[in-house]
Every structure is written in C-alpha cells, then in structure tokens.
Write a protein that holds these residues in place. Structure first.
Motif, PDB file in Angstrom:
ATOM      1  N   ILE A 132      28.217  39.648  49.161  1.00 26.99           N
ATOM      2  CA  ILE A 132      29.846  40.092  49.075  1.00 26.99           C
ATOM      3  C   ILE A 132      30.125  40.462  47.749  1.00 26.99           C
ATOM      4  CG2 ILE A 132      32.089  39.411  49.490  1.00 26.99           C
ATOM      5  CD1 ILE A 132      31.060  37.449  51.845  1.00 26.99           C
ATOM      6  N   SER A 133      29.745  39.599  46.555  1.00 26.75           N
ATOM      7  CA  SER A 133      30.198  39.821  45.260  1.00 26.75           C
ATOM      8  C   SER A 133      29.591  41.155  44.804  1.00 26.75           C
ATOM      9  CB  SER A 133      29.749  38.717  44.476  1.00 26.75           C
ATOM     10  OG  SER A 133      29.610  38.729  42.921  1.00 26.75           O
ATOM     11  N   VAL A 134      28.305  41.226  45.198  1.00 30.76           N
ATOM     12  CA  VAL A 134      27.798  42.555  44.790  1.00 30.76           C
ATOM     13  C   VAL A 134      28.358  43.886  45.255  1.00 30.76           C
ATOM     14  CG1 VAL A 134      25.523  43.949  44.853  1.00 30.76           C
ATOM     15  CG2 VAL A 134      25.591  41.537  44.405  1.00 30.76           C
ATOM     16  N   ALA A 135      28.639  43.622  46.577  1.00 33.66           N
ATOM     17  CA  ALA A 135      29.386  44.944  47.121  1.00 33.66           C
ATOM     18  C   ALA A 135      30.679  45.221  46.561  1.00 33.66           C
ATOM     19  CB  ALA A 135      29.534  44.587  48.495  1.00 33.66           C
ATOM     20  N   LYS A 136      31.361  44.251  46.014  1.00 37.79           N
ATOM     21  CA  LYS A 136      32.685  44.492  45.290  1.00 37.79           C
ATOM     22  C   LYS A 136      32.380  44.985  43.797  1.00 37.79           C
ATOM     23  CE  LYS A 136      35.414  40.566  47.158  1.00 37.79           C
ATOM     24  NZ  LYS A 136      35.959  39.208  46.939  1.00 37.79           N
ATOM     25  N   GLN A 137      31.266  44.330  43.334  1.00 36.84           N
ATOM     26  CA  GLN A 137      30.933  44.964  41.930  1.00 36.84           C
ATOM     27  C   GLN A 137      30.462  46.439  42.158  1.00 36.84           C
ATOM     28  OE1 GLN A 137      27.179  43.281  40.386  1.00 36.84           O
ATOM     29  NE2 GLN A 137      27.178  44.354  38.537  1.00 36.84           N
ATOM     30  N   ALA A 138      29.880  46.802  43.207  1.00 37.01           N
ATOM     31  CA  ALA A 138      29.532  48.221  43.437  1.00 37.01           C
ATOM     32  C   ALA A 138      30.832  48.914  43.480  1.00 37.01           C
ATOM     33  CB  ALA A 138      28.623  48.410  44.501  1.00 37.01           C
ATOM     34  N   LYS A 139      31.563  48.642  44.407  1.00 37.16           N
ATOM     35  CA  LYS A 139      32.895  49.367  44.828  1.00 37.16           C
ATOM     36  C   LYS A 139      33.840  49.641  43.394  1.00 37.16           C
ATOM     37  CE  LYS A 139      36.949  49.335  47.634  1.00 37.16           C
ATOM     38  NZ  LYS A 139      37.738  48.783  48.631  1.00 37.16           N
ATOM     39  N   LYS A 140      33.785  48.642  42.543  1.00 36.58           N
ATOM     40  CA  LYS A 140      34.531  48.659  41.092  1.00 36.58           C
ATOM     41  C   LYS A 140      33.875  49.669  40.288  1.00 36.58           C
ATOM     42  CE  LYS A 140      36.634  45.971  37.628  1.00 36.58           C
ATOM     43  NZ  LYS A 140      36.517  47.130  36.812  1.00 36.58           N
ATOM     44  N   ALA A 141      32.488  49.665  40.265  1.00 33.35           N
ATOM     45  CA  ALA A 141      31.682  50.491  39.504  1.00 33.35           C
ATOM     46  C   ALA A 141      32.043  51.873  39.912  1.00 33.35           C
ATOM     47  CB  ALA A 141      30.257  50.157  39.369  1.00 33.35           C
ATOM     48  N   ARG A 142      32.021  52.254  41.376  1.00 35.00           N
ATOM     49  CA  ARG A 142      32.301  53.539  41.803  1.00 35.00           C
ATOM     50  C   ARG A 142      33.504  54.144  41.525  1.00 35.00           C
ATOM     51  NH1 ARG A 142      31.310  53.358  47.537  1.00 35.00           N
ATOM     52  NH2 ARG A 142      30.461  51.152  47.356  1.00 35.00           N
ATOM     53  N   THR A 143      34.568  53.119  41.579  1.00 32.80           N
ATOM     54  CA  THR A 143      36.042  53.437  41.330  1.00 32.80           C
ATOM     55  C   THR A 143      36.151  53.744  39.653  1.00 32.80           C
ATOM     56  OG1 THR A 143      36.610  52.061  43.156  1.00 32.80           O
ATOM     57  CG2 THR A 143      38.350  52.656  41.190  1.00 32.80           C
ATOM     58  N   ASP A 144      35.365  53.039  38.903  1.00 30.10           N
ATOM     59  CA  ASP A 144      35.513  53.211  37.395  1.00 30.10           C
ATOM     60  C   ASP A 144      34.501  54.435  36.938  1.00 30.10           C
ATOM     61  OD1 ASP A 144      37.486  51.181  37.476  1.00 30.10           O
ATOM     62  OD2 ASP A 144      35.737  49.667  36.709  1.00 30.10           O
ATOM     63  N   ASN A 145      33.791  54.979  37.758  1.00 33.33           N
ATOM     64  CA  ASN A 145      32.576  56.043  37.467  1.00 33.33           C
ATOM     65  C   ASN A 145      31.777  55.277  36.351  1.00 33.33           C
ATOM     66  OD1 ASN A 145      33.378  58.017  39.132  1.00 33.33           O
ATOM     67  ND2 ASN A 145      34.586  59.176  37.785  1.00 33.33           N
ATOM     68  N   ASP A 146      31.279  54.079  36.465  1.00 33.49           N
ATOM     69  CA  ASP A 146      30.459  53.318  35.375  1.00 33.49           C
ATOM     70  C   ASP A 146      29.137  53.327  36.057  1.00 33.49           C
ATOM     71  OD1 ASP A 146      29.113  51.766  33.819  1.00 33.49           O
ATOM     72  OD2 ASP A 146      30.860  50.786  33.468  1.00 33.49           O
ATOM     73  N   THR A 147      28.218  54.157  35.754  1.00 32.32           N
ATOM     74  CA  THR A 147      26.771  54.324  36.200  1.00 32.32           C
ATOM     75  C   THR A 147      25.970  53.163  36.110  1.00 32.32           C
ATOM     76  OG1 THR A 147      27.073  56.730  35.717  1.00 32.32           O
ATOM     77  CG2 THR A 147      24.765  55.835  36.294  1.00 32.32           C
TER      78      THR A 147
END
Length: 79
Positions: free
Chosen positions: A29-44
């Motif tokens: 769950i934590s990793v999914a949140k991290q991935a979603k935030k990374a996509r939102t921030d465009n942080d590759t």
C-alpha cells in the motif's frame, strides 16, 4: 521452552507465515502511494524506486507463499 524459542518457532509456522504475508502486503500500500505521488510529481527517480520496491515485495510474497506451501506439504506428511 523460553519465550524466544517460541517466537522463533512462530516465525516458521503457518500463522507466522500468514502474518508475514499480511505485513508485506501492507507495505505494498505504501509503495502504491509512493508510485502515485511520483507520477503526479513527474519524478522519474522516485517512480523507479517505487517499481524496484514493488518488485522486492512481489519476490518476498512469492517466497512466503513457497514457504507456506512447504509447510502445508509437511503437515500432510506428518498427519
């Protein structure tokens, strides 16, 4: 039997393995949140970190499921 010995035995039990799978899934769950935030921030780089973490979680769950199957096979042979 000491408490430490019981705790070590629990880790290799069916209940302990199920608990490990549950806590590992909770980490997903934590990793999914991290991935979603990374996509939102465009942080590759953060997205890559999330992908590697997800792969580690998937591998961990696969190992735990294999251990659970092994425990189940042992139970059948003993019973």
């Amino acid at each position: 039997m000491s408490a430490l010995t019981k705790a070590k035995g629990f880790k290799k039990s069916k209940a302990g393995t199920y608990l490990s799978i549950g806590t590992t899934a909770f980490g997903a769950i934590s990793v999914a949140k991290q991935a979603k935030k990374a996509r939102t921030d465009n942080d590759t780089l953060k997205l890559l970190d999330a992908i590697v973490s997800a792969a580690a979680i998937a591998t961990g769950v696969a190992l735990l499921l294999r251990e659970l199957k092994r425990i189940g096979d042992d139970d059948v042979l003993l019973g």
